[in-house]
Design a protein around this motif. Sequence first.
Motif, PDB file in Angstrom:
ATOM      1  N   GLN A  24       0.842  -1.239   0.109  1.00  0.00           N
ATOM      2  CA  GLN A  24      -0.016   0.171   0.146  1.00  0.00           C
ATOM      3  C   GLN A  24       1.073   1.239   0.057  1.00  0.00           C
ATOM      4  OE1 GLN A  24      -2.594  -0.429   3.508  1.00  0.00           O
ATOM      5  NE2 GLN A  24      -3.763  -2.303   2.462  1.00  0.00           N
ATOM      6  N   ASN A  25       2.208   1.111  -0.202  1.00  0.00           N
ATOM      7  CA  ASN A  25       3.036   2.119  -0.361  1.00  0.00           C
ATOM      8  C   ASN A  25       3.092   2.898   0.906  1.00  0.00           C
ATOM      9  OD1 ASN A  25       5.138   3.549  -1.609  1.00  0.00           O
ATOM     10  ND2 ASN A  25       3.749   5.215  -2.496  1.00  0.00           N
ATOM     11  N   GLU A  26       3.170   2.403   2.222  1.00  0.00           N
ATOM     12  CA  GLU A  26       3.074   2.959   3.608  1.00  0.00           C
ATOM     13  C   GLU A  26       4.209   2.337   4.331  1.00  0.00           C
ATOM     14  OE1 GLU A  26      -0.597   2.068   5.035  1.00  0.00           O
ATOM     15  OE2 GLU A  26      -1.874   3.266   3.987  1.00  0.00           O
ATOM     16  N   GLU A  27       4.560   3.218   5.266  1.00  0.00           N
ATOM     17  CA  GLU A  27       5.594   2.858   6.399  1.00  0.00           C
ATOM     18  C   GLU A  27       4.469   2.710   7.493  1.00  0.00           C
ATOM     19  OE1 GLU A  27       7.934   6.450   6.402  1.00  0.00           O
ATOM     20  OE2 GLU A  27       9.653   4.956   6.081  1.00  0.00           O
ATOM     21  N   LEU A  28       4.891   1.765   8.616  1.00  0.00           N
ATOM     22  CA  LEU A  28       4.123   1.594   9.876  1.00  0.00           C
ATOM     23  C   LEU A  28       5.045   2.166  10.970  1.00  0.00           C
ATOM     24  CD1 LEU A  28       2.357  -1.935   9.257  1.00  0.00           C
ATOM     25  CD2 LEU A  28       1.336   0.346   9.067  1.00  0.00           C
ATOM     26  N   HIS A  29       4.484   2.747  11.913  1.00  0.00           N
ATOM     27  CA  HIS A  29       5.213   2.903  13.242  1.00  0.00           C
ATOM     28  C   HIS A  29       4.890   1.739  14.005  1.00  0.00           C
ATOM     29  CE1 HIS A  29       1.367   4.610  15.206  1.00  0.00           C
ATOM     30  NE2 HIS A  29       0.997   5.047  14.012  1.00  0.00           N
ATOM     31  N   GLY A  30       5.677   1.658  15.047  1.00  0.00           N
ATOM     32  CA  GLY A  30       5.829   0.597  16.095  1.00  0.00           C
ATOM     33  C   GLY A  30       4.167   0.298  16.649  1.00  0.00           C
ATOM     34  N   TRP A  31       3.414   1.363  17.164  1.00  0.00           N
ATOM     35  CA  TRP A  31       2.339   1.107  17.547  1.00  0.00           C
ATOM     36  C   TRP A  31       1.256   0.531  16.513  1.00  0.00           C
ATOM     37  CZ3 TRP A  31      -0.108   0.258  21.882  1.00  0.00           C
ATOM     38  CH2 TRP A  31      -1.261   0.458  22.070  1.00  0.00           C
ATOM     39  N   ARG A  46      10.870  -7.007  19.595  1.00  0.00           N
ATOM     40  CA  ARG A  46      12.155  -8.007  19.560  1.00  0.00           C
ATOM     41  C   ARG A  46      12.193  -8.572  18.302  1.00  0.00           C
ATOM     42  NH1 ARG A  46      10.646  -9.677  24.792  1.00  0.00           N
ATOM     43  NH2 ARG A  46       9.139 -11.247  24.105  1.00  0.00           N
ATOM     44  N   ALA A  47      10.903  -8.698  17.576  1.00  0.00           N
ATOM     45  CA  ALA A  47      10.874  -9.186  16.280  1.00  0.00           C
ATOM     46  C   ALA A  47      11.407  -8.449  15.245  1.00  0.00           C
ATOM     47  CB  ALA A  47       9.516  -9.568  15.751  1.00  0.00           C
ATOM     48  N   LEU A  48      11.212  -6.905  15.431  1.00  0.00           N
ATOM     49  CA  LEU A  48      11.624  -5.840  14.703  1.00  0.00           C
ATOM     50  C   LEU A  48      13.177  -5.888  14.906  1.00  0.00           C
ATOM     51  CD1 LEU A  48       8.854  -3.001  15.338  1.00  0.00           C
ATOM     52  CD2 LEU A  48       9.236  -4.352  13.172  1.00  0.00           C
ATOM     53  N   ASP A  49      13.689  -5.676  16.009  1.00  0.00           N
ATOM     54  CA  ASP A  49      14.982  -5.926  16.355  1.00  0.00           C
ATOM     55  C   ASP A  49      15.825  -7.037  15.312  1.00  0.00           C
ATOM     56  OD1 ASP A  49      14.992  -3.762  17.708  1.00  0.00           O
ATOM     57  OD2 ASP A  49      15.185  -4.638  19.579  1.00  0.00           O
ATOM     58  N   ARG A  50      15.184  -8.127  15.452  1.00  0.00           N
ATOM     59  CA  ARG A  50      15.754  -9.321  14.716  1.00  0.00           C
ATOM     60  C   ARG A  50      15.856  -9.141  13.280  1.00  0.00           C
ATOM     61  NH1 ARG A  50      12.974 -12.703  18.528  1.00  0.00           N
ATOM     62  NH2 ARG A  50      11.407 -13.067  16.904  1.00  0.00           N
ATOM     63  N   LEU A  51      14.805  -8.570  12.470  1.00  0.00           N
ATOM     64  CA  LEU A  51      14.609  -8.328  11.215  1.00  0.00           C
ATOM     65  C   LEU A  51      15.358  -7.200  10.874  1.00  0.00           C
ATOM     66  CD1 LEU A  51      10.563  -8.517  10.987  1.00  0.00           C
ATOM     67  CD2 LEU A  51      12.171  -9.960  10.010  1.00  0.00           C
ATOM     68  N   HIS A  52      15.708  -6.165  11.428  1.00  0.00           N
ATOM     69  CA  HIS A  52      16.527  -5.217  11.401  1.00  0.00           C
ATOM     70  C   HIS A  52      18.091  -5.546  11.477  1.00  0.00           C
ATOM     71  CE1 HIS A  52      19.091  -1.454  12.209  1.00  0.00           C
ATOM     72  NE2 HIS A  52      18.300  -1.023  11.145  1.00  0.00           N
ATOM     73  N   GLU A  53      18.386  -6.550  12.153  1.00  0.00           N
ATOM     74  CA  GLU A  53      19.704  -7.117  12.162  1.00  0.00           C
ATOM     75  C   GLU A  53      20.113  -7.834  11.044  1.00  0.00           C
ATOM     76  OE1 GLU A  53      20.067  -9.253  16.200  1.00  0.00           O
ATOM     77  OE2 GLU A  53      19.927  -7.232  17.238  1.00  0.00           O
ATOM     78  N   ALA A  54      18.826  -8.572  10.562  1.00  0.00           N
ATOM     79  CA  ALA A  54      19.023  -9.459   9.232  1.00  0.00           C
ATOM     80  C   ALA A  54      19.028  -8.634   7.942  1.00  0.00           C
ATOM     81  CB  ALA A  54      17.946 -10.349   9.440  1.00  0.00           C
ATOM     82  N   GLY A  55      18.855  -7.141   8.296  1.00  0.00           N
ATOM     83  CA  GLY A  55      18.970  -6.495   6.985  1.00  0.00           C
ATOM     84  C   GLY A  55      17.379  -6.374   6.310  1.00  0.00           C
ATOM     85  N   TRP A  56      16.598  -6.974   6.633  1.00  0.00           N
ATOM     86  CA  TRP A  56      15.040  -6.968   6.060  1.00  0.00           C
ATOM     87  C   TRP A  56      14.341  -5.952   6.406  1.00  0.00           C
ATOM     88  CZ3 TRP A  56      12.546 -12.580   6.272  1.00  0.00           C
ATOM     89  CH2 TRP A  56      13.474 -13.535   6.053  1.00  0.00           C
ATOM     90  N   ILE A  57      14.580  -4.966   7.183  1.00  0.00           N
ATOM     91  CA  ILE A  57      13.824  -3.789   7.415  1.00  0.00           C
ATOM     92  C   ILE A  57      14.686  -2.742   7.756  1.00  0.00           C
ATOM     93  CG2 ILE A  57      11.719  -4.863   8.321  1.00  0.00           C
ATOM     94  CD1 ILE A  57      12.424  -4.087  11.248  1.00  0.00           C
ATOM     95  N   GLU A  58      14.351  -1.443   7.491  1.00  0.00           N
ATOM     96  CA  GLU A  58      14.890  -0.170   7.869  1.00  0.00           C
ATOM     97  C   GLU A  58      13.849   0.489   8.831  1.00  0.00           C
ATOM     98  OE1 GLU A  58      15.943   1.452   4.298  1.00  0.00           O
ATOM     99  OE2 GLU A  58      13.754   2.180   3.604  1.00  0.00           O
ATOM    100  N   ARG A  59      14.581   1.262   9.744  1.00  0.00           N
ATOM    101  CA  ARG A  59      13.660   2.112  10.570  1.00  0.00           C
ATOM    102  C   ARG A  59      14.196   3.643  10.633  1.00  0.00           C
ATOM    103  NH1 ARG A  59      16.034  -1.432  15.869  1.00  0.00           N
ATOM    104  NH2 ARG A  59      18.002  -0.879  15.399  1.00  0.00           N
ATOM    105  N   TYR A  76       8.928   1.822  10.249  1.00  0.00           N
ATOM    106  CA  TYR A  76       9.634   0.698   9.641  1.00  0.00           C
ATOM    107  C   TYR A  76       9.239   0.493   8.435  1.00  0.00           C
ATOM    108  CZ  TYR A  76      10.572  -0.055  14.768  1.00  0.00           C
ATOM    109  OH  TYR A  76      10.890   0.362  15.976  1.00  0.00           O
ATOM    110  N   SER A  77      10.028  -0.326   7.659  1.00  0.00           N
ATOM    111  CA  SER A  77       9.453  -0.560   6.242  1.00  0.00           C
ATOM    112  C   SER A  77      10.525  -1.773   5.832  1.00  0.00           C
ATOM    113  CB  SER A  77       9.410   0.733   5.243  1.00  0.00           C
ATOM    114  OG  SER A  77      10.641   1.143   5.331  1.00  0.00           O
ATOM    115  N   LEU A  78       9.917  -2.576   4.895  1.00  0.00           N
ATOM    116  CA  LEU A  78      10.928  -3.540   4.404  1.00  0.00           C
ATOM    117  C   LEU A  78      11.978  -3.045   3.406  1.00  0.00           C
ATOM    118  CD1 LEU A  78       8.198  -6.285   3.553  1.00  0.00           C
ATOM    119  CD2 LEU A  78       9.822  -6.489   5.249  1.00  0.00           C
ATOM    120  N   THR A  79      13.046  -3.562   3.440  1.00  0.00           N
ATOM    121  CA  THR A  79      14.325  -3.031   2.510  1.00  0.00           C
ATOM    122  C   THR A  79      14.155  -3.837   1.295  1.00  0.00           C
ATOM    123  OG1 THR A  79      15.630  -4.834   3.267  1.00  0.00           O
ATOM    124  CG2 THR A  79      15.668  -2.855   4.486  1.00  0.00           C
TER     125      THR A  79
END
Length: 121
Positions: A24-31, A46-59, A76-79
């Motif tokens: 939908q061409n959007e970014e989502l915030h944590g809440w 915790r899931a967001l941290d793991r995904l960021h460490e893997a390079g799958w998301i940017e924040r 947060y959005s997918l890379t």
Amino acid sequence: MAGIERVTGPTLDVLEALLRAHQQNEELHGWAIIKATKRNGPTVYRALDRLHEAGWIERRWEELEPDNPGPRRRYYSLTGEGIPAARALLTQRRPAALTPRPTLGFAPLTWLLGLLAGGTR
């Protein structure tokens, strides 16, 4: 890009929410992610941290105007690498997540009004 060592239900929930937001061409915030996944905050972050460490998301932090006080949101959005990785993982583990969901909004109302006016499908 590193893989994710531990894929949990909450991780799949977060990926599903982020992939839908990407479509939908959007970014989502944590809440918003917490609300979309119906998971508690620590679990989602915790899931967001793991995904960021893997390079799958940017924040990124929200940029507030000086006249708009208050806490900033983190978005947060997918890379570029995370998009196909999320699709592949969801295809493997949760195929129903990739089926399009109906979008509620003005389209059904417009269709109904057209029917009431004597139109067809």
